[in-house]
Design a protein around this motif. Structure first.
Motif, short mmCIF file in Angstrom:
data_model
loop_
_atom_site.label_atom_id
_atom_site.label_comp_id
_atom_site.label_asym_id
_atom_site.label_seq_id
_atom_site.Cartn_x
_atom_site.Cartn_y
_atom_site.Cartn_z
N THR A 181 4.65 3.07 26.48
CA THR A 181 4.14 2.18 25.44
C THR A 181 3.90 0.80 26.01
N GLU A 182 2.75 0.26 25.72
CA GLU A 182 2.42 -1.08 26.19
C GLU A 182 3.24 -2.11 25.42
N ASN A 183 3.83 -3.03 26.14
CA ASN A 183 4.61 -4.06 25.49
C ASN A 183 3.72 -4.89 24.56
N GLN A 184 4.31 -5.31 23.45
CA GLN A 184 3.59 -6.14 22.50
C GLN A 184 4.40 -7.41 22.27
N CYS A 185 3.70 -8.49 22.09
CA CYS A 185 4.40 -9.73 21.78
C CYS A 185 4.73 -9.73 20.30
N GLY A 186 5.57 -10.66 19.89
CA GLY A 186 5.93 -10.75 18.50
C GLY A 186 4.73 -11.12 17.64
N THR A 187 4.88 -10.97 16.34
CA THR A 187 3.79 -11.29 15.42
C THR A 187 4.37 -12.03 14.23
N LYS A 188 3.48 -12.61 13.43
CA LYS A 188 3.92 -13.32 12.24
C LYS A 188 3.63 -12.50 11.01
N ILE A 189 4.62 -12.44 10.13
CA ILE A 189 4.51 -11.69 8.88
C ILE A 189 4.20 -12.65 7.74
N ASP A 190 3.21 -12.33 6.96
CA ASP A 190 2.91 -13.10 5.76
C ASP A 190 3.83 -12.59 4.66
N ALA A 191 4.93 -13.27 4.45
CA ALA A 191 5.96 -12.80 3.52
C ALA A 191 5.48 -12.80 2.08
N MET A 192 4.62 -13.74 1.73
CA MET A 192 4.12 -13.77 0.35
C MET A 192 3.20 -12.59 0.08
N GLU A 193 2.26 -12.35 0.97
CA GLU A 193 1.32 -11.25 0.76
C GLU A 193 2.04 -9.90 0.81
N THR A 194 3.07 -9.79 1.63
CA THR A 194 3.85 -8.55 1.66
C THR A 194 4.54 -8.32 0.33
N ALA A 195 5.12 -9.37 -0.24
CA ALA A 195 5.77 -9.25 -1.55
C ALA A 195 4.78 -8.88 -2.64
N LEU A 196 3.61 -9.50 -2.61
CA LEU A 196 2.60 -9.21 -3.62
C LEU A 196 2.05 -7.79 -3.46
N PHE A 197 1.93 -7.34 -2.23
CA PHE A 197 1.47 -5.97 -1.98
C PHE A 197 2.47 -4.97 -2.56
N PHE A 198 3.76 -5.22 -2.35
CA PHE A 198 4.77 -4.33 -2.92
C PHE A 198 4.66 -4.30 -4.44
N LEU A 199 4.50 -5.47 -5.03
CA LEU A 199 4.41 -5.56 -6.49
C LEU A 199 3.22 -4.75 -7.00
N LYS A 200 2.08 -4.89 -6.35
CA LYS A 200 0.88 -4.14 -6.73
C LYS A 200 1.12 -2.64 -6.58
N SER A 201 1.80 -2.25 -5.52
CA SER A 201 2.05 -0.84 -5.26
C SER A 201 3.01 -0.24 -6.30
N VAL A 202 3.96 -1.02 -6.78
CA VAL A 202 4.86 -0.54 -7.83
C VAL A 202 4.05 -0.18 -9.08
N VAL A 203 3.11 -1.02 -9.43
CA VAL A 203 2.28 -0.75 -10.60
C VAL A 203 1.47 0.53 -10.41
N GLU A 204 0.99 0.76 -9.19
CA GLU A 204 0.15 1.92 -8.91
C GLU A 204 0.94 3.21 -8.75
N CYS A 205 2.21 3.10 -8.32
CA CYS A 205 2.96 4.30 -7.92
C CYS A 205 4.15 4.64 -8.80
N GLN A 206 4.48 3.78 -9.75
CA GLN A 206 5.67 4.01 -10.55
C GLN A 206 5.35 3.90 -12.04
N PRO A 207 6.06 4.65 -12.88
CA PRO A 207 5.84 4.51 -14.32
C PRO A 207 6.32 3.14 -14.80
N LYS A 208 5.74 2.66 -15.86
CA LYS A 208 6.08 1.32 -16.36
C LYS A 208 7.57 1.20 -16.64
N GLU A 209 8.18 2.31 -17.06
CA GLU A 209 9.62 2.29 -17.37
C GLU A 209 10.46 1.99 -16.13
#
Length: 336
Positions: free
Chosen positions: A252-280
């Motif tokens: 495996t080729e070594n990779q340098c570190g990367t930056k995570i957009d914590a806000m967009e990750t949180a919002l993506f999870f929130l959107k996915s909950v709506v799409e993948c889970q019942p409202k209850e």
């Protein structure tokens, strides 16, 4: 490099969470939430959500729970039709509400003949299904007064009855998440069964703790990560980079570190909950994820209390955006 596996976690190991983790590739397998066999057979209004296998069906392991052999074996018929990698029998959950019903770690405390009957019936059901699903068991060391004889007799029975892989969280039924697990038992188990897959679980939360576990259990074929993945869905990518940089994986080729957009990750999870889970389920799934995720931030306790006070998805999205407006330095997390 050992496989990196995401642990089964109640109210967390659902498709919305997997989608979020897959934003940062690196996880080899995803165990689902515990699927209660009798509930699955009755096919209530929410069971279909436990059977969702996205975004990567080829990585899914269905974790099955129950207190009787017959419904668990019968449930294999439903699960085997959904594809995936395998079926896992939960014999390790020590939550009182689980094991007091005869499920979870209770299977390690029952007469061994009863547990053997369960395993053989599930093995037969898998074979009858015509699939090549792997059969695995997730377990602990057993009762607080366990002995080497009782533990290894139990694991020998599992393999003799058709189990292909064991995930060991080397703690007893009452041992809490304090200090290192008894990794030496995972290594003994791996050496005792060199032709089987042994997965080590417990206290793996970053590159440093992963290397400790690997050093103590060098013959494990895989490691399983739970709570740390909820806090940092990018942890599998992070661990894979760390091992590659250490020369653990020469291909495996070594990779340098990367930056995570914590806000967009949180919002993506929130959107996915709506799409993948019942409202209850929205409230409990959001609360569970953010109870870990907020630990990444400077004012994590404040952020956590804001999000746990859940009223709606829209309000939660507004709270997330507002936090990062107030704390812009928290938005970008360096993944080493």
């Amino acid at each position: 490099m050992p496989k990196l596996i995401c642990a089964p976690m109640a109210t967390l190991s659902h498709e919305a969470f997997r989608r979020t983790a897959e934003l940062f590739p690196g996880c080899d397998e995803y165990f689902t939430e515990m699927i209660n066999a009798p509930s699955l057979l009755n096919m209530g209004p929410f069971e279909k959500y436990y059977l969702m296998s996205g975004p990567c069906p080829e990585k899914i392991v269905w974790q099955l729970t129950g207190n009787k052999a017959e419904p668990m074996a019968e449930a294999v018929g439903i699960l085997s039709s959904k594809g995936g990698l395998g079926i896992d029998l939960n014999m390790g959950c020590s939550a009182p509400q689980i094991y007091k019903t005869g499920a979870g770690i209770s299977w390690m405390l029952k007469p061994i003949s009863e547990t053997e009957r369960l395993v053989k019936s599930v093995r037969k059901a898998i074979d009858t299904s015509g699939t090549n699903l792997r059969l695995s068991v997730k377990c602990r060391l057993g009762a607080d007064d366990f002995t080497d004889e009782t533990f290894f007799s139990f694991t020998d029975m599992l393999f003799d009855s058709g189990v292909d892989m064991i995930t060991l969280h080397p703690r007893t039924v009452k041992e809490k998440l304090r200090g290192l697990p008894r990794y030496d038992y995972a290594e003994k188990l791996a050496l005792r069964n060199p032709d089987k897959e042994i997965v080590v679980n417990g206290e793996i939360r970053d590159a440093s703790s992963l290397k400790i576990a690997m050093k103590k259990v060098p013959h494990a074929k895989a490691t399983m990560i739970g709570r740390a993945a909820a806090q940092k869905p990018w942890i599998f990518s992070e661990l894979r980079r760390a091992l590659a940089q250490d020369g653990e994986n020469q291909g495996t080729e070594n990779q340098c570190g990367t930056k995570i957009d914590a806000m967009e990750t949180a919002l993506f999870f929130l959107k996915s909950v709506v799409e993948c889970q019942p409202k209850e389920f929205w409230k409990t799934r959001v609360q569970r994820f953010f109870s870990y995720y907020c630990d990444n931030f400077s004012f994590g306790h404040y952020f956590k209390m804001q999000v746990l006070n859940f009223h709606s998805i829209e309000e939660t999205e507004e709270k997330i955006r507002k936090y990062f407006e107030q704390c812009p330095d928290d938005r970008w997390i360096k993944s080493v």
